[in-house]
Design an enzyme around this catalytic site. Structure first.
Site, PDB file in Angstrom:
ATOM      1  N   LYS A  43       0.821  -1.212   0.000  1.00 45.53           N
ATOM      2  CA  LYS A  43       0.000   0.000   0.000  1.00 45.53           C
ATOM      3  C   LYS A  43       0.858   1.265   0.000  1.00 45.53           C
ATOM      4  O   LYS A  43       0.341   2.364  -0.062  1.00 45.53           O
ATOM      5  CB  LYS A  43      -0.923   0.026   1.221  1.00 45.53           C
ATOM      6  CG  LYS A  43      -2.178  -0.799   1.071  1.00 45.53           C
ATOM      7  CD  LYS A  43      -3.136  -0.484   2.198  1.00 45.53           C
ATOM      8  CE  LYS A  43      -4.512  -1.074   1.938  1.00 45.53           C
ATOM      9  NZ  LYS A  43      -5.444  -0.729   3.016  1.00 45.53           N
ATOM     10  N   SER A 134      -7.909   7.253   6.408  1.00 48.95           N
ATOM     11  CA  SER A 134      -6.492   7.625   6.455  1.00 48.95           C
ATOM     12  C   SER A 134      -6.051   8.269   5.145  1.00 48.95           C
ATOM     13  O   SER A 134      -5.282   9.230   5.137  1.00 48.95           O
ATOM     14  CB  SER A 134      -5.627   6.396   6.746  1.00 48.95           C
ATOM     15  OG  SER A 134      -5.882   5.897   8.026  1.00 48.95           O
TER      16      SER A 134
END
Length: 179
Positions: A43, A134
């Protein structure tokens, strides 16, 4: 009576007020909560695993855990393997919107096939946290927006420092290219 041990997994890059809300609410139904901070380099996290663990630890220290033991552990294995290693019988997942549900429903089904003894429990995000992610926090912060209502002051300060470092690094790269 055996202890109810649960795992709340995520990348927590960074930990948000929404994550903390789910952690606090999970303490109402578990005796022991393990917050699993996924390494998940795929990620491309902004913070290292160690930094993310530390941010979660700092924010969790400010909670009232309702007598629940809260532990923060990094992991880089299959979630179900991590849950079994932790002797967890529950996986906690937070849901913000219908779009989250579809993905989480598929994951819960896969996890149930891997180990039917581990239940997935969904906690709906509180209405004041439903839109926080986030990814959006990082995007807003990187562009100079105010993120103080989405993350703790400690996390906001870390993000500001990181974005300033990234900006300085970018300026240095540009200078090097001009030379």
């Amino acid at each position: 009576m055996s202890q109810r041990i649960g795992v709340y997994p995520g990348t927590f890059d960074p930990v948000t007020n929404g994550h903390m809300d789910i952690i606090q609410r999970a303490t109402r139904v578990l005796d022991h909560l393990i917050v699993g901070v996924a390494r998940n380099a795929g990620k491309g996290p902004l913070f290292s695993t160690e930094e993310r663990v530390q941010m979660v630890e700092e924010d969790v220290a400010a909670l009232k855990p309702n007598g629940t033991k809260i532990e923060i552990c990094p992991f880089d294995s299959l979630l179900m393997h991590f849950a079994m290693d932790m002797n967890a019988s529950v996986i906690i997942r937070g849901l913000r919107a219908v779009s989250d549900f579809e993905y989480e429903f598929q994951m819960a089904g896969m996890n149930a096939r891997l180990n039917p003894k581990v239940e997935t429990v969904f906690l709906m995000a509180s209405d004041r946290h439903q839109f926080i992610s986030s990814r959006f926090v990082k995007e807003i912060g990187r562009l100079g927006g105010n993120i103080t209502s989405f993350v703790s002051p400690r996390v906001a300060a870390r993000l500001a420092i990181r974005f300033k470092q990234d900006s300085n690094d970018a300026a240095k790269r540009i200078q090097t290219l001009k030379v």
